[in-house]
Motif scaffolding. Structure first.
Motif, short mmCIF file in Angstrom:
data_model
loop_
_atom_site.label_atom_id
_atom_site.label_comp_id
_atom_site.label_asym_id
_atom_site.label_seq_id
_atom_site.Cartn_x
_atom_site.Cartn_y
_atom_site.Cartn_z
N SER A 45 0.83 -1.22 0.00
CA SER A 45 0.00 0.00 0.00
C SER A 45 0.86 1.26 0.00
O SER A 45 0.57 2.22 -0.71
CB SER A 45 -0.91 0.02 1.23
OG SER A 45 -1.76 -1.09 1.22
N GLN A 85 -7.47 0.03 -0.62
CA GLN A 85 -7.60 -1.27 0.05
C GLN A 85 -8.89 -1.35 0.84
O GLN A 85 -9.61 -2.33 0.77
CB GLN A 85 -6.39 -1.46 0.98
CG GLN A 85 -6.40 -2.78 1.70
CD GLN A 85 -5.08 -3.08 2.39
OE1 GLN A 85 -4.11 -2.33 2.30
NE2 GLN A 85 -5.02 -4.20 3.07
N ASP A 161 -5.51 -1.83 -4.85
CA ASP A 161 -4.81 -2.29 -3.65
C ASP A 161 -5.61 -3.40 -2.99
O ASP A 161 -6.65 -3.16 -2.38
CB ASP A 161 -4.61 -1.10 -2.70
CG ASP A 161 -3.58 -1.39 -1.63
OD1 ASP A 161 -3.06 -2.52 -1.62
OD2 ASP A 161 -3.29 -0.49 -0.82
N GLU A 162 -5.11 -4.60 -3.10
CA GLU A 162 -5.77 -5.79 -2.56
C GLU A 162 -7.28 -5.76 -2.83
O GLU A 162 -8.08 -5.79 -1.90
CB GLU A 162 -5.49 -5.95 -1.07
CG GLU A 162 -4.03 -6.22 -0.81
CD GLU A 162 -3.75 -6.70 0.62
OE1 GLU A 162 -4.65 -7.29 1.22
OE2 GLU A 162 -2.63 -6.47 1.08
MG LIG Z 1 -2.01 -2.78 2.23
#
Ligand SMILES: [Mg+2]
Ligand SMILES: Nc1ncnc2c1ncn2[C@@H]1O[C@H](COP(=O)(O)OP(=O)(O)O)[C@@H](O)[C@H]1O
Lengths: 314, 363
Positions: A45, A85, A161-162
């Protein structure tokens, strides 16, 4: 305009004494799905935020879409999409209101906005829920909405992000289809994940471990380097076999999967025969066969090598 | 600044607000609650207030007058004093809240038609003061010609509240207090909440500018502030007959200045606060001195110098002067230009600082 979408050199971010990202070099080609693979806290991140211009690097140079970051971050913002995320759309606005808001803020004209939002709602199967509040959507629906929000202005470069950490396997597969659709349309995608199966689908990937980039390349290149070092051991007494293997200095890791052991060897020329012989001597009858290496093995090798490297005196 | 973007942010904010029942209830409920509390608390008719008496005249007439006051039931005798100084001591020590002094020349004063009895009250307590005022209305049942001779047989001296607050005096100030409380807090929290929920990370990755973001977020609250102002004014006029002697336009202009001043301050707080809780703490750090020093509670002129300097920095102080001047004395904004300019300067400084300190970054 430079060849690659992202170019970063010696990228470092420190939070006080903690080095979250350590001298990372990165080269992301255009129209490519580029994966960031790493466990939690490995700096994925933080790296993405620096590339978007949200965090100022402690050291290093970044060029994204030909713009110097963070100096030209404001210019960059019209060309990128960023799916955070954590779900960052507005829980207390409806699906449609969220998309309309983002479309306006991204500078779409009134007419474009209407057709684009309708189009996205249909494309991401949210048209039957457009009046529902975003906060009440399921994990998979939220994630599709977030993706739609991130691409409402047709960005050249997309940071994810993820994106799949909170959804079921079915939705994950579905989501990756959507990503490849976008990539086919020419969008460069940088996606972080801690799932090996997702990393395997990327065109290229970088493996991060405690802030260090420990390996990068195409999945095939990365696994090819480990050719001949991975074996599968089938034994009636797997625990005993594992103990015996752990004693061998040239064994890097042994992972038990059901009744089978997956063995990863250090560099050298280990053979099936020598392994079988070793196990017999230790009193563990076993079948040994060679198997193709996978990204998990790549990950283990890369992180171990890095750890060993750090222990050596400078 | 792109107007379409600004509009989108405002609409978004209003839509979110519409779904936020608690904030809405606070916005609407707070003015009503405060007005009723402050307004009626002051009007309460208390009885049996502890009192002390000194009768320096010691005539039949003076004794009868004191008996009459006691018989009214408003006060109850707790102590007899030997001198007016003793009375003041009792008052200061808080042992009594009303003190009655009959001067040695009681009979003469009565004949001259001057004030014949002095009632001293603990003016720091609004309730007591109201009661004393009630006492002063009490007819002294004295020799038949007494009333002919004096219109006002008792004088009330308010010790700790020389301005003699009443709802008429409180309501205009209350507009400012409510606006200070709600406006600063709501904007500060509105922005910090977006940071906490993660919305801010999304917003700052879009091309939206800092100015668009800040202005778009506060303008809806400015409208709400004007609604609150109207509610307090309407209720004040309806329940307490508060006069609006100046022009309504000036009242709203003054209120708008205070609203914008508070919103800019809220924005500034939001750029520093890390959590909603911190934003609230910082708001109260400003709110408390505003209440105490602005002239709402205690008269500005009675405060020590340093307190006055601090008061000059608070928007509420300037608003108090503006709104009391306009509503009670019929002044216009031009007459009170110094305070209008002070508020405008406050807005300009706070807004500039807030926009400067807000970065489209996470660090
Ligand atoms: Mg992260
Ligand atoms: N704002 C911050 N302040 C201090 N430490 C941080 C901050 N953001 C991230 N970190 C730390 O940096 C490291 C990397 O975090 P992160 O980039 O979020 O990892 P990942 O996304 O791979 O899980 C972690 O140890 C995390 O605790």
């Amino acid at each position: 305009m430079s060849e690659s979408a992202i170019h970063a050199q010696d990228l470092t971010k420190r939070f006080g004494a903690l080095v979250a990202v350590n001298a990372v070099n990165l080269e992301v080609p255009r129209a490519c799905v580029y994966g960031f693979l790493g466990p939690n806290g490995s700096g994925k991140s933080t790296t993405i935020r620096m590339l978007c211009g949200l965090l100022t690097p402690s050291e290093g140079d970044i060029e994204v879409l030909g713009l110097r970051i963070p100096e030209q971050a404001e210019q960059l913002k019209q060309h990128i999409g960023y799916m955070t995320q954590k779900f960052s759309l507005f829980d207390d606005l409806s699906v449609r209101q969220n998309l309309e808001f983002l479309a306006t803020v991204q500078g779409l004209s009134r007419r474009e906005e209407k057709t684009r939002v309708d189009d996205l709602l249909k494309r991401y199967r949210l048209d039957d829920r457009e009046e529902q509040l975003a906060g009440t959507l399921s994990g998979g629906q939220k994630q599709r909405l977030a993706l739609a929000g991130a691409i409402v202005h047709r960005p050249e470069l997309l940071f994810l992000d993820e994106p799949t950490s909170a959804v079921d396997p079915e939705s994950r597969r579905d989501f990756w289809e959507k990503l490849f659709e976008l990539a086919d349309e020419g969008t460069t995608i940088l996606v972080s994940t801690h799932y090996m199966d997702e990393a395997e689908r990327c065109h290229r990937l970088a493996i991060l471990d405690t802030g260090n980039l420990v390996a990068d390349g195409t999945p095939a290149e990365l696994t090819a380097k480990l050719e001949g070092r991975t074996f599968l051991v089938r034994s009636g007494t797997p625990r005993k076999a594992k103990e015996a293997l752990d004693d061998r200095p040239d064994v890097l890791s042994v992972a038990q999967i059901g009744n089978e052991l997956r063995v990863l060897m250090r560099e050298g020329d280990a053979s099936i025969d020598s392994l079988r012989h070793h196990l017999e001597q230790a009193g563990a009858q076993a079948e040994v066969e060679s198997v193709p290496p996978n990204l998990e093995d790549v990950f283990v090798v890369a992180t171990r090598r890095h750890a060993a490297h750090q222990e050596q005196p400078a | 600044m792109n107007l379409r973007r600004l509009w989108a942010i405002m609409i978004k904010e209003l839509r979110q607000l519409r779904r936020d029942r608690i904030t809405l209830a606070m916005i609407m409920g707070m003015p009503v609650l405060q007005l009723v509390l402050f307004g009626y608390a002051i009007n309460l008719n208390l009885r049996h207030l502890p009192a002390a008496v000194v009768d320096q005249a010691q005539t039949a007439g003076s004794r009868a007058a004191v008996q009459d006051l006691l018989a009214s039931g408003v006060i109850e005798l707790r102590a007899t004093a030997q001198s007016p100084q003793q009375l003041i001591d009792l008052l200061r020590e808080g042992r009594v809240s009303v003190a009655i002094a009959v001067p040695p020349d009681f009979e003469r004063r009565k004949l001259d038609g001057r004030e014949a009895i002095q009632v001293m009250v603990d003016g720091s307590d609004n309730v007591v003061q109201a009661a004393a005022a009630q006492l002063a209305q009490y007819p002294l049942n004295q020799p038949d010609d007494f009333h002919a001779m004096t219109e006002k047989p008792i004088s009330v001296v308010s010790f700790y509240n020389p301005e003699r607050r009443s709802p008429v005096n409180i309501v205009p100030g209350l507009v400012g207090v409510i606006l200070t409380m709600t406006m600063v807090l709501f904007t500060a929290v509105a922005i910090v909440r977006e940071t906490e929920r993660g919305n801010m990370e999304l917003l700052i990755t879009t091309p939206v500018s800092r100015t668009e973001l800040m202005i778009g977020k506060v303008l809806p609250y400015a409208a709400i502030g004007l609604v609150q102002t109207s509610m307090v004014l309407l209720l004040g006029v309806w329940l307490f007959d508060v006069p609006i002697r100046g022009s309504l336009w000036d009242v709203y202009m003054a209120s708008s200045l205070l609203i914008l001043a508070n919103l800019s301050l809220g924005l500034l707080i939001s750029t520093r606060a890390k959590s909603q809780f911190q934003a609230m703490q910082m708001t109260f750090f400003v709110f408390l001195p505003s209440i105490l020093l602005s002239g709402f509670m205690f008269p500005y002129d009675g405060m020590p110098r340093p307190a006055q300097w601090i008061a000059e920095l608070l928007p509420l102080t300037h608003f108090m002067r503006l709104i009391r001047g306009i509503m009670l004395r019929g002044a216009d904004l031009g007459d009170l230009w110094q305070d209008s300019v002070a508020l405008a300067a406050f807005i300009a400084i706070m807004l500039t600082l807030a926009i400067r300190l807000f970065h489209k970054r996470l660090d």
